[in-house]
Design an enzyme around this catalytic site. Sequence first.
Site, short mmCIF file in Angstrom:
data_model
loop_
_atom_site.label_atom_id
_atom_site.label_comp_id
_atom_site.label_asym_id
_atom_site.label_seq_id
_atom_site.Cartn_x
_atom_site.Cartn_y
_atom_site.Cartn_z
N ASN A 9 0.88 -1.17 0.00
CA ASN A 9 0.00 0.00 0.00
C ASN A 9 0.92 1.22 0.00
O ASN A 9 1.48 1.58 1.03
CB ASN A 9 -0.88 -0.03 1.26
N TRP A 10 1.05 1.84 -1.17
CA TRP A 10 2.04 2.93 -1.29
C TRP A 10 1.54 4.24 -0.70
O TRP A 10 2.30 5.19 -0.60
CB TRP A 10 2.39 3.15 -2.77
N LYS A 11 0.26 4.29 -0.35
CA LYS A 11 -0.32 5.51 0.22
C LYS A 11 -0.03 6.71 -0.69
O LYS A 11 0.02 6.56 -1.91
CB LYS A 11 0.18 5.72 1.66
N HIS A 95 -9.42 1.49 4.90
CA HIS A 95 -8.15 1.68 5.58
C HIS A 95 -8.33 2.68 6.72
O HIS A 95 -9.11 3.64 6.59
CB HIS A 95 -7.08 2.19 4.59
N GLU A 97 -6.68 5.10 7.68
CA GLU A 97 -6.43 6.50 7.30
C GLU A 97 -7.63 7.08 6.56
O GLU A 97 -7.93 8.27 6.68
CB GLU A 97 -5.13 6.60 6.48
N GLU A 167 -5.38 -4.51 10.74
CA GLU A 167 -4.31 -3.51 10.92
C GLU A 167 -4.57 -2.71 12.19
O GLU A 167 -5.32 -1.72 12.16
CB GLU A 167 -4.30 -2.55 9.73
N GLY A 173 2.73 2.46 10.69
CA GLY A 173 3.72 3.51 10.52
C GLY A 173 4.49 3.86 11.77
O GLY A 173 5.19 4.87 11.81
N SER A 213 3.41 -1.96 10.35
CA SER A 213 4.86 -2.07 10.55
C SER A 213 5.40 -3.47 10.22
O SER A 213 6.29 -3.98 10.91
CB SER A 213 5.26 -1.66 11.96
N GLY A 234 2.88 -0.96 4.29
CA GLY A 234 2.97 0.45 3.93
C GLY A 234 4.41 0.85 3.69
O GLY A 234 4.98 0.62 2.62
N GLY A 235 5.04 1.41 4.71
CA GLY A 235 6.38 1.98 4.58
C GLY A 235 7.38 1.07 3.88
O GLY A 235 8.12 1.50 2.98
P1 PGA Z 1 2.93 0.44 7.61
O1 PGA Z 1 1.47 0.67 6.99
O2 PGA Z 1 3.47 -0.84 7.05
O3 PGA Z 1 3.72 1.65 7.18
O4 PGA Z 1 2.77 0.37 9.09
C1 PGA Z 1 0.59 -0.41 6.81
C2 PGA Z 1 -0.73 0.08 6.25
O5 PGA Z 1 -1.21 1.14 6.68
O6 PGA Z 1 -1.34 -0.56 5.35
#
Ligand code: PGA
Length: 250
Positions: A9-11, A95, A97, A167, A173, A213, A234-235
């Site tokens: 998930n590149w956000k 998600h 966010e 999640e 993050g 994470s 994500g990251g």
């Molecule tokens: P993260 O994000 O790996 O940076 O913690 C995961 C996500 O929000 O899908």
Amino acid sequence: MRVPLLAGNWKMHKTVSEAVDLVKALLDGVGAPTDREVLVCPPYTALLAVQPLLEGKPIGLGAQDVFHEVQGAYTGAISPVMLRDIGCTYVIVGHSERRQYFGDDDAAVNRKLHSALAHGLRPIMCVGESKPQRDAGEAESVVVSQIHGGLAEVTAAQMNDVVIAYEPIWAIGTGDTATPDDAQAMHAAIRNVLTELFGDTVSSQVRIQYGGSVKPDNVDDLMAQPDIDGALVGGASLKAEQFLRIVHFQ
Ligand code: PGA
């Protein structure tokens, strides 16, 4: 047998040229996996540019969100038909966010999920509790209620195309991952709810990803858990070397 799904998930990261470079690096290192499925979810603006690179390759294309309507006066929104049109096969819905910054509640997530399914997209539905909710002992009830709300009116047959991503918000993050045991406990609880809703056969087939994470150094322990069927990353999905190590979990 559930085929693990490793999704990036590149956000809100990567310009078009950066996205193309990252996809090329991933294709260079991904090999020809047969026992796992790999997916990238770039921002909308990069989808069309990376799609031809992925054609016939072992990395799928997904979007990070979708609106539930097919077309109309919805400024800024993207419909499931548009995503299918440019080659997406998956879409993330719900998600945390989106829930936090864009007001997506369970009813909105449910509408998006139905619309995705109706137009041939596989939804990855995210659920997860906040830190205060976990500290108050409410983690499981919060997640169970998100599952009920998000999956309202979904049929057992449709569940073949649905992926759940657990999640925990406090792990996203932050570098603070759920322990493999805690993650497994929640995944098992989610699978129990799926059994209640859809029966044993369906619940044993639905993939439940862990996200929050996920890194090269913790992916193996997470993936060793019986009810963890992949990762939503994500990251660590923004760097080819890290994401490839996650994809190649042992
Ligand atoms: P993260 O994000 O790996 O940076 O913690 C995961 C996500 O929000 O899908």
